[in-house]
Design a protein around this motif. Sequence first.
Motif, PDB file in Angstrom:
ATOM      1  N   PRO A  70       0.797  -1.232   0.000  1.00 52.62           N
ATOM      2  CA  PRO A  70       0.000   0.000   0.000  1.00 52.62           C
ATOM      3  C   PRO A  70       0.825   1.276   0.000  1.00 52.62           C
ATOM      4  CG  PRO A  70      -0.006  -1.001   2.177  1.00 52.62           C
ATOM      5  CD  PRO A  70       0.668  -1.990   1.261  1.00 52.62           C
ATOM      6  N   THR A  71       2.148   1.134   0.052  1.00 54.53           N
ATOM      7  CA  THR A  71       3.037   2.306   0.063  1.00 54.53           C
ATOM      8  C   THR A  71       3.622   2.613  -1.319  1.00 54.53           C
ATOM      9  OG1 THR A  71       4.864   0.842   0.687  1.00 54.53           O
ATOM     10  CG2 THR A  71       3.695   1.969   2.474  1.00 54.53           C
ATOM     11  N   LEU A  72       3.273   1.826  -2.333  1.00 52.08           N
ATOM     12  CA  LEU A  72       3.899   1.993  -3.648  1.00 52.08           C
ATOM     13  C   LEU A  72       3.443   3.269  -4.347  1.00 52.08           C
ATOM     14  CD1 LEU A  72       3.818  -1.618  -5.183  1.00 52.08           C
ATOM     15  CD2 LEU A  72       5.620  -0.527  -3.832  1.00 52.08           C
ATOM     16  N   SER A  73       4.349   3.798  -5.178  1.00 53.59           N
ATOM     17  CA  SER A  73       4.037   4.938  -6.034  1.00 53.59           C
ATOM     18  C   SER A  73       3.338   4.437  -7.289  1.00 53.59           C
ATOM     19  CB  SER A  73       5.319   5.664  -6.423  1.00 53.59           C
ATOM     20  OG  SER A  73       6.118   4.825  -7.256  1.00 53.59           O
ATOM     21  N   LEU A  74       2.825   5.361  -8.098  1.00 54.04           N
ATOM     22  CA  LEU A  74       2.151   4.967  -9.332  1.00 54.04           C
ATOM     23  C   LEU A  74       3.096   4.208 -10.252  1.00 54.04           C
ATOM     24  CD1 LEU A  74      -0.279   4.965 -11.211  1.00 54.04           C
ATOM     25  CD2 LEU A  74       0.442   7.216 -12.044  1.00 54.04           C
TER      26      LEU A  74
ATOM     27  N   GLU B 141      -1.774  -0.679 -17.492  1.00 53.01           N
ATOM     28  CA  GLU B 141      -2.246   0.405 -16.630  1.00 53.01           C
ATOM     29  C   GLU B 141      -3.753   0.346 -16.413  1.00 53.01           C
ATOM     30  OE1 GLU B 141      -1.090   4.482 -17.118  1.00 53.01           O
ATOM     31  OE2 GLU B 141       0.889   3.923 -17.839  1.00 53.01           O
ATOM     32  N   LYS B 142      -4.474   0.014 -17.466  1.00 49.82           N
ATOM     33  CA  LYS B 142      -5.927  -0.072 -17.344  1.00 49.82           C
ATOM     34  C   LYS B 142      -6.306  -1.166 -16.360  1.00 49.82           C
ATOM     35  CE  LYS B 142     -10.155  -0.280 -20.105  1.00 49.82           C
ATOM     36  NZ  LYS B 142     -10.710  -0.356 -21.484  1.00 49.82           N
ATOM     37  N   ASP B 143      -5.644  -2.318 -16.439  1.00 55.13           N
ATOM     38  CA  ASP B 143      -5.905  -3.397 -15.488  1.00 55.13           C
ATOM     39  C   ASP B 143      -5.611  -2.944 -14.063  1.00 55.13           C
ATOM     40  OD1 ASP B 143      -6.568  -5.380 -17.483  1.00 55.13           O
ATOM     41  OD2 ASP B 143      -4.431  -5.541 -17.924  1.00 55.13           O
ATOM     42  N   LEU B 144      -4.545  -2.170 -13.894  1.00 48.32           N
ATOM     43  CA  LEU B 144      -4.192  -1.647 -12.572  1.00 48.32           C
ATOM     44  C   LEU B 144      -5.339  -0.834 -11.993  1.00 48.32           C
ATOM     45  CD1 LEU B 144      -2.405  -0.631 -10.215  1.00 48.32           C
ATOM     46  CD2 LEU B 144      -1.426   1.040 -11.817  1.00 48.32           C
ATOM     47  N   VAL B 145      -5.859   0.105 -12.774  1.00 45.39           N
ATOM     48  CA  VAL B 145      -6.936   0.972 -12.291  1.00 45.39           C
ATOM     49  C   VAL B 145      -8.213   0.163 -12.039  1.00 45.39           C
ATOM     50  CG1 VAL B 145      -8.377   2.976 -12.814  1.00 45.39           C
ATOM     51  CG2 VAL B 145      -5.965   2.969 -13.466  1.00 45.39           C
ATOM     52  N   VAL B 146      -8.517  -0.737 -12.961  1.00 45.62           N
ATOM     53  CA  VAL B 146      -9.746  -1.530 -12.862  1.00 45.62           C
ATOM     54  C   VAL B 146      -9.697  -2.475 -11.665  1.00 45.62           C
ATOM     55  CG1 VAL B 146     -11.134  -3.290 -13.995  1.00 45.62           C
ATOM     56  CG2 VAL B 146     -10.265  -1.384 -15.313  1.00 45.62           C
ATOM     57  N   LEU B 147      -8.630  -3.240 -11.539  1.00 41.82           N
ATOM     58  CA  LEU B 147      -8.549  -4.218 -10.453  1.00 41.82           C
ATOM     59  C   LEU B 147      -8.429  -3.550  -9.089  1.00 41.82           C
ATOM     60  CD1 LEU B 147      -6.287  -6.895 -12.170  1.00 41.82           C
ATOM     61  CD2 LEU B 147      -8.744  -7.037 -11.719  1.00 41.82           C
ATOM     62  N   SER B 148      -7.836  -2.369  -9.051  1.00 44.75           N
ATOM     63  CA  SER B 148      -7.805  -1.617  -7.793  1.00 44.75           C
ATOM     64  C   SER B 148      -9.205  -1.265  -7.345  1.00 44.75           C
ATOM     65  CB  SER B 148      -6.966  -0.338  -7.958  1.00 44.75           C
ATOM     66  OG  SER B 148      -5.610  -0.641  -8.218  1.00 44.75           O
ATOM     67  N   GLY B 149     -10.137  -1.218  -8.294  1.00 41.56           N
ATOM     68  CA  GLY B 149     -11.532  -0.970  -7.964  1.00 41.56           C
ATOM     69  C   GLY B 149     -12.135  -2.031  -7.079  1.00 41.56           C
ATOM     70  N   GLY B 150     -11.460  -3.168  -6.935  1.00 40.79           N
ATOM     71  CA  GLY B 150     -11.898  -4.174  -5.978  1.00 40.79           C
ATOM     72  C   GLY B 150     -11.894  -3.639  -4.557  1.00 40.79           C
ATOM     73  N   HIS B 151     -11.188  -2.519  -4.340  1.00 40.23           N
ATOM     74  CA  HIS B 151     -11.169  -1.883  -3.028  1.00 40.23           C
ATOM     75  C   HIS B 151     -12.460  -1.128  -2.739  1.00 40.23           C
ATOM     76  CE1 HIS B 151      -6.494  -1.868  -2.452  1.00 40.23           C
ATOM     77  NE2 HIS B 151      -7.041  -3.065  -2.328  1.00 40.23           N
TER      78      HIS B 151
ATOM     79  N   ILE C 258       2.550   0.367 -11.561  1.00 37.60           N
ATOM     80  CA  ILE C 258       2.505   0.028 -12.988  1.00 37.60           C
ATOM     81  C   ILE C 258       3.500  -1.086 -13.294  1.00 37.60           C
ATOM     82  CG2 ILE C 258       3.028   0.879 -15.313  1.00 37.60           C
ATOM     83  CD1 ILE C 258       1.900   3.612 -14.387  1.00 37.60           C
ATOM     84  N   THR C 259       4.693  -0.974 -12.742  1.00 38.66           N
ATOM     85  CA  THR C 259       5.716  -2.007 -12.958  1.00 38.66           C
ATOM     86  C   THR C 259       5.287  -3.335 -12.349  1.00 38.66           C
ATOM     87  OG1 THR C 259       7.501  -0.375 -12.984  1.00 38.66           O
ATOM     88  CG2 THR C 259       8.111  -2.655 -12.497  1.00 38.66           C
ATOM     89  N   SER C 260       4.740  -3.294 -11.143  1.00 41.74           N
ATOM     90  CA  SER C 260       4.299  -4.514 -10.464  1.00 41.74           C
ATOM     91  C   SER C 260       3.253  -5.250 -11.278  1.00 41.74           C
ATOM     92  CB  SER C 260       3.735  -4.158  -9.085  1.00 41.74           C
ATOM     93  OG  SER C 260       3.219  -5.290  -8.429  1.00 41.74           O
ATOM     94  N   PHE C 261       2.321  -4.526 -11.860  1.00 46.96           N
ATOM     95  CA  PHE C 261       1.272  -5.156 -12.662  1.00 46.96           C
ATOM     96  C   PHE C 261       1.820  -5.616 -14.007  1.00 46.96           C
ATOM     97  CE2 PHE C 261      -1.469  -3.878  -9.408  1.00 46.96           C
ATOM     98  CZ  PHE C 261      -2.760  -4.298  -9.661  1.00 46.96           C
ATOM     99  N   ARG C 262       2.691  -4.818 -14.608  1.00 47.75           N
ATOM    100  CA  ARG C 262       3.222  -5.165 -15.923  1.00 47.75           C
ATOM    101  C   ARG C 262       3.996  -6.475 -15.880  1.00 47.75           C
ATOM    102  NH1 ARG C 262       6.247  -0.431 -17.602  1.00 47.75           N
ATOM    103  NH2 ARG C 262       4.220   0.416 -18.222  1.00 47.75           N
ATOM    104  N   ILE C 263       4.702  -6.730 -14.789  1.00 48.04           N
ATOM    105  CA  ILE C 263       5.461  -7.977 -14.634  1.00 48.04           C
ATOM    106  C   ILE C 263       4.543  -9.188 -14.780  1.00 48.04           C
ATOM    107  CG2 ILE C 263       6.675  -9.402 -12.918  1.00 48.04           C
ATOM    108  CD1 ILE C 263       7.952  -6.792 -11.876  1.00 48.04           C
ATOM    109  N   HIS C 264       3.290  -9.021 -14.422  1.00 43.63           N
ATOM    110  CA  HIS C 264       2.326 -10.119 -14.479  1.00 43.63           C
ATOM    111  C   HIS C 264       1.446 -10.053 -15.725  1.00 43.63           C
ATOM    112  CE1 HIS C 264       3.498  -9.882 -10.211  1.00 43.63           C
ATOM    113  NE2 HIS C 264       3.379 -11.200 -10.255  1.00 43.63           N
ATOM    114  N   GLY C 265       1.853  -9.274 -16.696  1.00 41.17           N
ATOM    115  CA  GLY C 265       1.116  -9.204 -17.957  1.00 41.17           C
ATOM    116  C   GLY C 265      -0.113  -8.325 -17.902  1.00 41.17           C
ATOM    117  N   LEU C 266      -0.202  -7.455 -16.902  1.00 38.84           N
ATOM    118  CA  LEU C 266      -1.344  -6.564 -16.733  1.00 38.84           C
ATOM    119  C   LEU C 266      -0.919  -5.125 -17.003  1.00 38.84           C
ATOM    120  CD1 LEU C 266      -2.656  -8.146 -13.408  1.00 38.84           C
ATOM    121  CD2 LEU C 266      -3.597  -8.525 -15.699  1.00 38.84           C
TER     122      LEU C 266
END
Length: 320
Positions: free
Chosen positions: A167-171, A185-195, A175-183
Amino acid sequence: MASRGFFSVILHAFVFATVVTLGFSQLSPNYYDYSCPNALRTIKSVVEAAVQKENRMGASLLRLHFHDCFVNGCDGSILLDSSPIIDSEKNARQNNQSARGFEVVDEIKQAVDAACGKPVVSCADILAVVARDSVVALGGPTWEVKLGRRDSTTASRAAAEANIPLPTLSLSELITSFRIHGLDEKDLVVLSGGHTIGFAHCATFRGHIYNDSNIDPNFAQYLQSICPQNGGDENLAPLDSTTANFDVAYYSNLVQKKALLHSDQELFNGGSTDALVKQYSYNTQAFFADFRNSMIKLGNIQPLTGHQGEIRVNCRKVNC
């Protein structure tokens, strides 16, 4: 040397995409139609009862699937308890004291195996299905879950701590964390919506409410009454203002600088993801449609299929 390094990156990306595609190609929404036709109905009934009993459980079950897929792929490794050969991912700092719902998964596994007459449905598939059913139970969208994942025989606390976003990561780090898993920027924003459902512990948002400037001051003051600077690490606050409903309030809160977590507010902080957050804040239909697609992509991260792994009899331990 530079060209060799670039080629290595391209090759790695190609291999990752190939592994994901091959694994996904063996998954099917009809996988259990003949071996256990009552499997999905059984899972749904247990999930609905659990969420009705405790709304927070829906968020917990969704989070289990997300955290599972971000380690070594969607293989049920997060469910394994520690043993002489297993360093449980449950003990990773992102999971310890916050990952919940394991007892519900145990209940589902027992019910499904009884309905099937034997262990047929993998724990990894159970996690994928309960993520969908939990979202639906709280008013969110549904999607087709492709099935046929098998369970890992290993787990890695170190891999969990290295791969599950903090929860301390920067944007840029997100983005890098998600990209490593084939996801993307859009996936990042969308899946964060699970919050839009669930709660977080004081320890995960203390830095945001005391140290960050991109937070509504009245909101920060309210949260400080829940989360003191010292102590109270386990105190809970809702991740958005309608935590029992799967909706777009999460994005509206970001626009108002009322995100609970630092990493969430990073999605609306003058960066490349601002426009998408703003769109979702008033367009539920767009969010639901994109959430479906991103959840399918998430469930497609390096599944074990065919003769890989096993079908665990007990989701908490590997078969003897």
